[in-house]
Design a protein around this motif. Sequence first.
Motif, PDB file in Angstrom:
ATOM      1  N   GLY A 178      30.658  56.022  60.279  1.00  0.00           N
ATOM      2  CA  GLY A 178      29.936  55.435  59.152  1.00  0.00           C
ATOM      3  C   GLY A 178      29.446  54.034  59.475  1.00  0.00           C
ATOM      4  N   ILE A 179      30.293  53.249  60.133  1.00  0.00           N
ATOM      5  CA  ILE A 179      29.884  51.910  60.575  1.00  0.00           C
ATOM      6  C   ILE A 179      28.709  52.010  61.539  1.00  0.00           C
ATOM      7  N   ILE A 180      28.793  52.937  62.485  1.00  0.00           N
ATOM      8  CA  ILE A 180      27.708  53.134  63.450  1.00  0.00           C
ATOM      9  C   ILE A 180      26.418  53.501  62.731  1.00  0.00           C
ATOM     10  N   GLU A 181      26.511  54.391  61.749  1.00  0.00           N
ATOM     11  CA  GLU A 181      25.327  54.803  60.979  1.00  0.00           C
ATOM     12  C   GLU A 181      24.691  53.610  60.274  1.00  0.00           C
ATOM     13  N   GLY A 182      25.490  52.828  59.570  1.00  0.00           N
ATOM     14  CA  GLY A 182      24.952  51.692  58.835  1.00  0.00           C
ATOM     15  C   GLY A 182      24.345  50.634  59.733  1.00  0.00           C
ATOM     16  N   LEU A 183      24.943  50.424  60.892  1.00  0.00           N
ATOM     17  CA  LEU A 183      24.448  49.409  61.819  1.00  0.00           C
ATOM     18  C   LEU A 183      23.148  49.814  62.504  1.00  0.00           C
ATOM     19  N   THR A 184      22.936  51.116  62.665  1.00  0.00           N
ATOM     20  CA  THR A 184      21.803  51.573  63.478  1.00  0.00           C
ATOM     21  C   THR A 184      20.667  52.224  62.689  1.00  0.00           C
ATOM     22  N   GLU A 185      20.869  52.528  61.409  1.00  0.00           N
ATOM     23  CA  GLU A 185      19.861  53.271  60.651  1.00  0.00           C
ATOM     24  C   GLU A 185      18.547  52.519  60.531  1.00  0.00           C
ATOM     25  N   PHE A 186      18.587  51.214  60.333  1.00  0.00           N
ATOM     26  CA  PHE A 186      17.369  50.474  60.034  1.00  0.00           C
ATOM     27  C   PHE A 186      16.902  49.571  61.169  1.00  0.00           C
ATOM     28  N   ILE A 187      17.437  49.795  62.355  1.00  0.00           N
ATOM     29  CA  ILE A 187      16.889  49.168  63.548  1.00  0.00           C
ATOM     30  C   ILE A 187      16.411  50.291  64.464  1.00  0.00           C
ATOM     31  N   PRO A 188      15.422  50.034  65.300  1.00  0.00           N
ATOM     32  CA  PRO A 188      14.783  51.135  66.053  1.00  0.00           C
ATOM     33  C   PRO A 188      15.556  51.604  67.276  1.00  0.00           C
TER      34      PRO A 188
ATOM     35  N   SER B 153      17.836  54.551  66.845  1.00  0.00           N
ATOM     36  CA  SER B 153      18.210  55.917  66.507  1.00  0.00           C
ATOM     37  C   SER B 153      19.657  56.041  66.042  1.00  0.00           C
ATOM     38  N   SER B 154      19.843  56.082  64.742  1.00  0.00           N
ATOM     39  CA  SER B 154      21.187  56.270  64.188  1.00  0.00           C
ATOM     40  C   SER B 154      21.711  57.669  64.510  1.00  0.00           C
TER      41      SER B 154
ATOM     42  N   GLU C 109      26.496  63.944  59.426  1.00  0.00           N
ATOM     43  CA  GLU C 109      25.584  62.908  59.886  1.00  0.00           C
ATOM     44  C   GLU C 109      24.469  62.641  58.886  1.00  0.00           C
ATOM     45  N   VAL C 110      23.963  63.693  58.263  1.00  0.00           N
ATOM     46  CA  VAL C 110      22.855  63.535  57.328  1.00  0.00           C
ATOM     47  C   VAL C 110      23.323  62.917  56.014  1.00  0.00           C
ATOM     48  N   VAL C 111      24.443  63.396  55.497  1.00  0.00           N
ATOM     49  CA  VAL C 111      24.873  62.971  54.169  1.00  0.00           C
ATOM     50  C   VAL C 111      25.367  61.532  54.158  1.00  0.00           C
ATOM     51  N   ILE C 112      26.029  61.064  55.228  1.00  0.00           N
ATOM     52  CA  ILE C 112      26.491  59.673  55.202  1.00  0.00           C
ATOM     53  C   ILE C 112      25.323  58.694  55.251  1.00  0.00           C
ATOM     54  N   GLN C 113      24.133  59.214  55.605  1.00  0.00           N
ATOM     55  CA  GLN C 113      22.952  58.359  55.554  1.00  0.00           C
ATOM     56  C   GLN C 113      22.644  57.936  54.117  1.00  0.00           C
ATOM     57  N   LEU C 114      23.173  58.686  53.143  1.00  0.00           N
ATOM     58  CA  LEU C 114      23.016  58.284  51.746  1.00  0.00           C
ATOM     59  C   LEU C 114      23.596  56.894  51.522  1.00  0.00           C
ATOM     60  N   GLY C 115      24.706  56.593  52.204  1.00  0.00           N
ATOM     61  CA  GLY C 115      25.287  55.262  52.079  1.00  0.00           C
ATOM     62  C   GLY C 115      24.326  54.198  52.546  1.00  0.00           C
TER      63      GLY C 115
ATOM     64  N   THR D 150      14.988  59.467  68.930  1.00  0.00           N
ATOM     65  CA  THR D 150      13.679  58.853  68.737  1.00  0.00           C
ATOM     66  C   THR D 150      13.778  57.658  67.803  1.00  0.00           C
ATOM     67  N   SER D 151      14.499  57.790  66.706  1.00  0.00           N
ATOM     68  CA  SER D 151      14.694  56.778  65.669  1.00  0.00           C
ATOM     69  C   SER D 151      13.628  56.864  64.591  1.00  0.00           C
ATOM     70  N   ARG D 152      14.068  57.181  63.361  1.00  0.00           N
ATOM     71  CA  ARG D 152      13.141  57.245  62.235  1.00  0.00           C
ATOM     72  C   ARG D 152      12.521  55.881  61.966  1.00  0.00           C
ATOM     73  N   SER D 153      13.358  54.855  61.917  1.00  0.00           N
ATOM     74  CA  SER D 153      12.819  53.519  61.669  1.00  0.00           C
ATOM     75  C   SER D 153      11.926  53.079  62.823  1.00  0.00           C
ATOM     76  N   GLY D 154      12.346  53.372  64.060  1.00  0.00           N
ATOM     77  CA  GLY D 154      11.532  52.993  65.211  1.00  0.00           C
ATOM     78  C   GLY D 154      10.179  53.670  65.206  1.00  0.00           C
ATOM     79  N   ALA D 155      10.164  54.983  64.932  1.00  0.00           N
ATOM     80  CA  ALA D 155       8.904  55.728  64.927  1.00  0.00           C
ATOM     81  C   ALA D 155       7.967  55.230  63.847  1.00  0.00           C
ATOM     82  N   THR D 156       8.498  54.988  62.647  1.00  0.00           N
ATOM     83  CA  THR D 156       7.635  54.562  61.542  1.00  0.00           C
ATOM     84  C   THR D 156       7.159  53.124  61.712  1.00  0.00           C
ATOM     85  N   ILE D 157       8.019  52.254  62.214  1.00  0.00           N
ATOM     86  CA  ILE D 157       7.609  50.856  62.434  1.00  0.00           C
ATOM     87  C   ILE D 157       6.565  50.764  63.532  1.00  0.00           C
ATOM     88  N   ILE D 158       6.840  51.383  64.667  1.00  0.00           N
ATOM     89  CA  ILE D 158       5.891  51.349  65.782  1.00  0.00           C
ATOM     90  C   ILE D 158       4.614  52.089  65.410  1.00  0.00           C
ATOM     91  N   GLY D 159       4.754  53.218  64.688  1.00  0.00           N
ATOM     92  CA  GLY D 159       3.564  53.930  64.221  1.00  0.00           C
ATOM     93  C   GLY D 159       2.729  53.065  63.306  1.00  0.00           C
TER      94      GLY D 159
END
Length: 288
Positions: A15-25, A27-28, A50-56, A184-193
């Motif tokens: 969960g810590i890993i998810e929170g730390l990496t979700e919004f930086i490019p 790849s959480s 993995e998907v559901v803890i992203q709700l946090g 790939t990273s969702r945040s990375g793909a959308t930011i770079i895109g």
Amino acid sequence: MTDSTLHLIKAFFLGIIEGLTEFIPVSSTGHLIIFGDWISFSSSTGKVFEVVIQLGSILAVMWVFRARLWQLIRGTLTGVPTEMAFTRNLLVAFIPAAVIGAIFIKSIKQVFYHPGVVAVTLVLGGLIMLWVERKTHETPGDTPGAADDTASDERASARTLEQITWKQALGVGVAQCVAMIPGTSRSGATIIGGMIAGIQRKTATEFSFFLAMPTMLGAAAYDLYRNIDLLSQHDLSAIAVGFLAAFLSALVVVRAVLRFVSNHTYRVFAWYRIALGIVVAVWLSLFA
């Protein structure tokens, strides 16, 4: 220490890993696959954890942007043109991933959810980020690679969320589809895109945060709906612990990222991706 306690400790760590990496490019999902494999974390429902803890993480970003989010909702409902346009852009950007995900997500999880795939996409994504950062900082007559890290995006046509066009939003949405491949990273793909489409880095980052809200909420709800009958008390406890850890760590990261991108490029994250991808590849070749 009992197996149940150890399982919850692993869930908290992830969960810590998810929170730390979700919004930086970086790849959480890629990090969860890598670290989950290394600590032998398992769930009876496959990748639902993995998907559901992203709700946090997404609730953390909703809390940080709660004032702007309420302004958006109220403005859309009352017919404020700029807010209606922003809502339209979010829908335009959301639809491609929603359609592709509904059709192919099961196949994507079966084929691509492996540390080896993550290693490759981490490196490739890092190289693309370095290229995009160099191009967005160069102006005619510049020496390639000579741009200052604190320089603004001179070629950006959209410097605020309100200036983003529907075509730029569509470009971000198409880029988000690529992020279904872990690493790939969702945040990375959308930011770079967004940067490729002509959106200023900080604005592209903010738009990525807002786009994450419907995207991640939808993905989590879809996975829960499909697998709710398979979840055991063991899984639910791990999800709850991971959810809380992701929420708390993401609260810190979201604010830090917004401060960081005001004065820096994403090059440091690109080099981190490349280094981690190489480490994972070497590890797999030696111990897998």
